[in-house]
Design a protein around this motif. Structure first.
Motif, PDB file in Angstrom:
ATOM      1  N   ARG A 217      -8.506   7.358 -41.355  1.00  0.00           N
ATOM      2  CA  ARG A 217      -8.774   7.397 -42.802  1.00  0.00           C
ATOM      3  C   ARG A 217      -7.474   7.693 -43.556  1.00  0.00           C
ATOM      4  N   LYS A 232     -17.847  -1.668 -45.245  1.00  0.00           N
ATOM      5  CA  LYS A 232     -18.779  -1.224 -46.290  1.00  0.00           C
ATOM      6  C   LYS A 232     -20.147  -1.839 -46.023  1.00  0.00           C
ATOM      7  N   ASP A 234     -23.644  -2.631 -48.369  1.00  0.00           N
ATOM      8  CA  ASP A 234     -24.135  -2.636 -49.747  1.00  0.00           C
ATOM      9  C   ASP A 234     -23.102  -2.038 -50.710  1.00  0.00           C
ATOM     10  N   GLY A 235     -21.859  -2.347 -50.489  1.00  0.00           N
ATOM     11  CA  GLY A 235     -20.790  -1.869 -51.380  1.00  0.00           C
ATOM     12  C   GLY A 235     -20.388  -0.418 -51.160  1.00  0.00           C
ATOM     13  N   GLN A 236     -21.048   0.264 -50.256  1.00  0.00           N
ATOM     14  CA  GLN A 236     -20.739   1.685 -49.989  1.00  0.00           C
ATOM     15  C   GLN A 236     -20.052   1.825 -48.631  1.00  0.00           C
ATOM     16  N   PRO A 237     -19.180   2.844 -48.486  1.00  0.00           N
ATOM     17  CA  PRO A 237     -18.588   3.065 -47.162  1.00  0.00           C
ATOM     18  C   PRO A 237     -19.683   3.334 -46.124  1.00  0.00           C
ATOM     19  N   VAL A 238     -19.459   2.880 -44.915  1.00  0.00           N
ATOM     20  CA  VAL A 238     -20.426   3.124 -43.831  1.00  0.00           C
ATOM     21  C   VAL A 238     -20.392   4.626 -43.502  1.00  0.00           C
ATOM     22  N   PRO A 239     -21.572   5.265 -43.380  1.00  0.00           N
ATOM     23  CA  PRO A 239     -21.586   6.715 -43.115  1.00  0.00           C
ATOM     24  C   PRO A 239     -20.798   7.087 -41.855  1.00  0.00           C
ATOM     25  N   ASP A 240     -20.182   8.272 -41.907  1.00  0.00           N
ATOM     26  CA  ASP A 240     -19.381   8.751 -40.765  1.00  0.00           C
ATOM     27  C   ASP A 240     -20.175   8.779 -39.463  1.00  0.00           C
TER      28      ASP A 240
END
Ligand code: HEM
Length: 414
Positions: A217, A232, A234-240
């Protein structure tokens, strides 16, 4: 759990019985004729299909058969507490971290798999072929330099290849390969006998990977971990937790499976000089030879969790029950493969399901094929003539989730 040998495989098979692991093929033939879906109460209880058609159908039917619990004999993981400490490090035994996409059902599975495929296309994987070849040559240099005409083809060779390649792809130090191998064995192979060891090994892998993810990161590089943290959904970062679980899967799925396949291939070739000669004299058959060796010695069995009452080929399955996806037995089914117990290196029709079938079909199959091809070619280039050591076969086998040789002593002329 009982340790007595099964009296009737149809109702009491034991996937971890050493005799069964060593030679499961006659048992599958018997079961295909008799059941063909066997059942056991051992190791938590499970169903075991043995025909190609049943395995194919169940693998396609993810609505009834979930991948939530894919371990053949899951270690008894205690639900502990997980938290981030002040340094942002995961503590605890990582509950909630699964191994997507292999442990996901749709809809999560759909995007989780799509995200993972680009780095594993045949073209992407080809970038690592030369490096894999060099690594195999170094291993063979060391084997030959011993000057004894003896080697353990599993420990000194097969086992050393996949961890090196996946570490290189992920971008982590290749001197971690011995740790990876030990952790993966403790998790998958030894887990049923030592659940605490399996939990510890899983925590070790996740702790190591979590440190690497944090680093990527801050300092993105040209490697697979950097690729994953930049994805990503849906436009959001993939959860950790998702990235952590996927990275864990790549280490576990990328190591045990492929070293087992390379080991089984070398075990077969040690006993079949005519097949060794064919691969050497007809190099153009290498791709079909790899497919055939993967078919005949398929290493991987996965599990499914039954979600609803469902009947398959006479077996009435109930919610919460487990099904062992015995892809290796499907690949020896005479209804699909002529002379299934023979290795025919240029088999014309070979629709094997060693990599699974349906939505979970192996995402790493191009990588596995490349590693197998290179490992076999390089071995035969340096050690064209070899056989199993000892008066009898001293090979030892692991089984359960992944079947393959763990020690494979061979001898060759100096
Ligand atoms: C000869 C070697 C290999 C064999 C026989 C094998 C076999 C399999 C099988 C049978 C499945 C299907 C699982 C299921 O239906 O539940 C699978 C899935 C998977 N494999 Fe492999 N595998 C091998 C090597 C690899 C390698 C080298 C990697 C990557 C490093 C890999 C990554 C994966 C992934 C990510 C999945 C999950 C795909 C999904 O759920 O959509 N495998 N593999």
């Amino acid at each position: 759990m009982t340790t007595e040998a099964p009296k009737d495989y149809a109702t009491d098979y034991d996937v971890l019985d050493p005799n069964y692991i060593k030679n499961p093929f006659p048992v599958w033939d018997q079961l295909r004729d008799k059941c063909p879906i066997a059942h056991t109460g051992r190791w938590g209880g499970s169903w075991m299909p043995t025909t190609y058609a049943d395995l194919f159908a169940i693998a396609q039917d993810w609505k009834h058969f979930s991948s939530m619990d894919v371990l053949v004999v899951p270690p008894q993981l205690q639900a502990g507490s997980a938290y981030l400490n002040e340094e942002g490090e995961f503590q605890g035994d990582f509950p909630g971290v699964a191994a997507p996409p292999i442990t996901s059902d749709p809809p999560e599975h759909t995007w989780a798999r799509k995200m993972l495929l680009p780095p594993f296309t045949a073209k992407s994987v080809a970038r690592f072929e030369e490096l894999t070849r060099e690594h195999c040559r170094h291993l063979l240099d060391a084997i030959i330099a011993k000057g004894t005409g003896e080697a353990d083809a599993a420990v000194d060779y097969a086992q050393q290849i996949p961890p090196f390649v996946i570490a290189t792809m992920l971008g982590v130090p290749t001197n971690m390969t011995a740790d990876f191998t030990q952790w993966v064995r403790k998790f998958l192979e030894l887990g049923p006998f030592n659940p605490e060891g399996a939990v510890e090994a899983r925590t070790n892998i996740l702790t190591f990977v979590w440190g690497q993810i944090q680093d990527r990161r801050q300092n993105p590089k040209d490697d697979l971990l950097s690729y994953l943290v930049q994805q990503k959904v849906d436009g959001q970062p993939v959860p950790d937790t998702h990235i952590l679980g996927t990275s864990f899967l790549l280490i576990v799925a990328g190591i045990d499976t492929t070293w087992s396949s390379i080991g089984s291939a070398l075990w077969h070739l040690a006993q079949h000089p005519e097949d060794r000669k064919r691969i050497i004299n007809e190099p153009e058959i290498i791709n079909s030879a790899v497919e055939e060796l993967i078919r005949a010695y398929s290493p991987v069995t996965m599990a499914r969790l039954v979600l609803d009452n469902v009947e398959v080929d006479g077996a009435k399955m109930c919610p919460g029950e487990k099904v062992l996806m015995n892809f290796p037995a499907g690949n020896r089914d005479p209804a699909v493969f002529e002379h299934p117990d023979e290795v025919i290196l240029d088999r014309a029709k070979n629709p094997h399901i060693a990599f699974g079938v349906g939505i979970h079909r192996c995402a790493g199959s191009n990588l596995a094929r490349m590693e197998m091809k290179v490992a076999i070619q390089e071995w035969l280039a340096r050690i064209p003539d070899y056989s199993l050591a000892g008066a009898s076969d001293e090979t030892t086998w692991a089984g359960g989730q992944v079947r393959g040789p763990r020690t494979l002593p061979v001898v060759f002329p100096q």
